[in-house]
Design a protein around this motif. Structure first.
Motif, PDB file in Angstrom:
ATOM      1  N   LEU A  39       0.835  -1.203   0.000  1.00 19.74           N
ATOM      2  CA  LEU A  39       0.000   0.000   0.000  1.00 19.74           C
ATOM      3  C   LEU A  39       0.871   1.256   0.000  1.00 19.74           C
ATOM      4  N   ALA A  40       1.960   1.246   0.764  1.00 23.36           N
ATOM      5  CA  ALA A  40       2.856   2.405   0.785  1.00 23.36           C
ATOM      6  C   ALA A  40       3.428   2.668  -0.601  1.00 23.36           C
ATOM      7  N   ILE A  41       3.851   1.622  -1.291  1.00 20.05           N
ATOM      8  CA  ILE A  41       4.436   1.790  -2.627  1.00 20.05           C
ATOM      9  C   ILE A  41       3.373   2.255  -3.617  1.00 20.05           C
ATOM     10  N   ILE A  42       2.192   1.658  -3.585  1.00 18.26           N
ATOM     11  CA  ILE A  42       1.122   2.041  -4.509  1.00 18.26           C
ATOM     12  C   ILE A  42       0.708   3.490  -4.287  1.00 18.26           C
ATOM     13  N   LYS A  43       0.554   3.896  -3.025  1.00 18.63           N
ATOM     14  CA  LYS A  43       0.166   5.281  -2.743  1.00 18.63           C
ATOM     15  C   LYS A  43       1.251   6.256  -3.199  1.00 18.63           C
ATOM     16  N   SER A  44       2.507   5.860  -3.078  1.00 18.73           N
ATOM     17  CA  SER A  44       3.592   6.711  -3.549  1.00 18.73           C
ATOM     18  C   SER A  44       3.564   6.840  -5.072  1.00 18.73           C
ATOM     19  N   LEU A  45       3.373   5.720  -5.772  1.00 20.87           N
ATOM     20  CA  LEU A  45       3.317   5.754  -7.233  1.00 20.87           C
ATOM     21  C   LEU A  45       2.091   6.516  -7.736  1.00 20.87           C
ATOM     22  N   ALA A  46       1.039   6.541  -6.931  1.00 21.20           N
ATOM     23  CA  ALA A  46      -0.199   7.234  -7.316  1.00 21.20           C
ATOM     24  C   ALA A  46      -0.225   8.680  -6.848  1.00 21.20           C
ATOM     25  N   ASN A  47       0.864   9.143  -6.248  1.00 25.79           N
ATOM     26  CA  ASN A  47       0.919  10.502  -5.716  1.00 25.79           C
ATOM     27  C   ASN A  47       1.225  11.480  -6.848  1.00 25.79           C
ATOM     28  N   ASN A  48       0.272  11.592  -7.770  1.00 27.61           N
ATOM     29  CA  ASN A  48       0.410  12.465  -8.930  1.00 27.61           C
ATOM     30  C   ASN A  48      -0.943  13.112  -9.229  1.00 27.61           C
ATOM     31  N   PHE A  49      -1.018  13.908 -10.271  1.00 23.59           N
ATOM     32  CA  PHE A  49      -2.252  14.666 -10.506  1.00 23.59           C
ATOM     33  C   PHE A  49      -3.430  13.777 -10.899  1.00 23.59           C
ATOM     34  N   THR A  50      -3.163  12.526 -11.340  1.00 20.02           N
ATOM     35  CA  THR A  50      -4.257  11.606 -11.670  1.00 20.02           C
ATOM     36  C   THR A  50      -4.674  10.756 -10.477  1.00 20.02           C
ATOM     37  N   ASN A  51      -3.864  10.775  -9.404  1.00 24.53           N
ATOM     38  CA  ASN A  51      -4.114   9.942  -8.222  1.00 24.53           C
ATOM     39  C   ASN A  51      -4.215   8.467  -8.609  1.00 24.53           C
ATOM     40  N   THR A  52      -3.389   8.058  -9.561  1.00 24.53           N
ATOM     41  CA  THR A  52      -3.456   6.692 -10.076  1.00 24.53           C
ATOM     42  C   THR A  52      -2.054   6.143 -10.310  1.00 24.53           C
ATOM     43  N   ALA A  53      -1.839   4.898  -9.884  1.00 22.05           N
ATOM     44  CA  ALA A  53      -0.601   4.181 -10.199  1.00 22.05           C
ATOM     45  C   ALA A  53      -0.871   3.283 -11.401  1.00 22.05           C
TER      46      ALA A  53
END
Length: 251
Positions: A39-53
């Protein structure tokens, strides 16, 4: 702001994720440490303007440092992502428009994974630079590193006025063992590894001849942590600077 220590000024510019404390304190199921790591890795990868990994299971394995040919690990990661989706921490979609959710994940298929805001009312502030350091560590046990790290930083609190913040925290080894579900020796082992990798700064003060006290915090605040450790120890005993020693294994 200009009167603050440099490490505090720098930290305020860093990107971070809000990690839900509920998952950290959900002690009732196996493989919790895997779910925390993923979850930590996915939330980090999704920490962008689309909120999506935008990622596949194989890609996630590569990020963690596991060969995509490891079928057992692949299965565990798929199950972990499925659990996170079932607990409503993430939603997994087959398409960019997020019209079709997916539950039966295939290793090589690229998915669009969106973290939810579930249970973020109480969260741990996890900085992305720390996540990056952990995933690049030479260890086959990233999940144990993550759960020990999150258990420690969950004791840190942040304020609008940064001058009020304490950068050291001092949970006992027994407390950390209870939170992580790991034994004392394992907690000490991974705290030491996080210290050596300059993710966490860990020092020990001598309260008296038979009692030591461990202090932890982000590595970038090592000078502030040392200062707070001295001040806190002085409340228990008159402490000279030479009583403070860098950790060589959390005691």
């Amino acid at each position: 702001m200009s009167n603050l220590p440099e490490s505090l000024i720098e930290e305020r510019k860093e990107s971070f994720i809000m990690f839900p404390k509920d998952l950290l304190h959900d002690y009732d199921y196996e493989y919790r440490e895997l779910d925390i790591c993923h979850l930590a890795i996915i939330k980090s990868l999704a920490n962008n303007f689309t909120n999506t990994a935008i990622i596949s299971i194989n890609d996630l394995m590569t990020v963690i440092g596991i060969s995509s040919k490891n079928k057992e690990a692949s299965q565990k990661i798929r199950e972990s992502v499925g659990r996170l989706q079932g607990m409503n921490y993430i939603s997994v979609y087959a398409d960019r428009s997020k019209a079709k959710t997916v539950t039966n994940l295939k290793p090589a298929q690229t998915y669009f994974i969106q973290p939810t805001r579930n249970n973020e009312e109480s969260f741990v502030k996890v900085f992305e630079t720390d996540i990056e350091k952990i995933v690049t560590m030479q260890s086959k046990h990233k999940s144990k590193l993550f759960i020990v790290y999150v258990a420690i930083v969950s004791h840190l609190f942040y304020y609008h006025d940064a001058s009020m913040e304490h950068k050291a925290t001092w949970p006992t080894i027994e407390t950390l063992a209870s939170i992580t579900g790991l034994d004392r020796r394992t907690v000490m082992k991974y705290a030491k590894l996080l210290h050596e990798a300059e993710v966490l700064f860990c020092i020990t003060t001598k309260v008296h001849a038979k009692k030591n006290k461990n202090f932890y915090g982000r590595y970038k605040h090592r000078e502030l942590i040392t200062r707070e450790a001295i001040q806190e120890t002085e409340m228990l005993q008159r402490c000279k600077f030479e009583d403070i020693k860098p950790v060589v294994g959390v005691e």
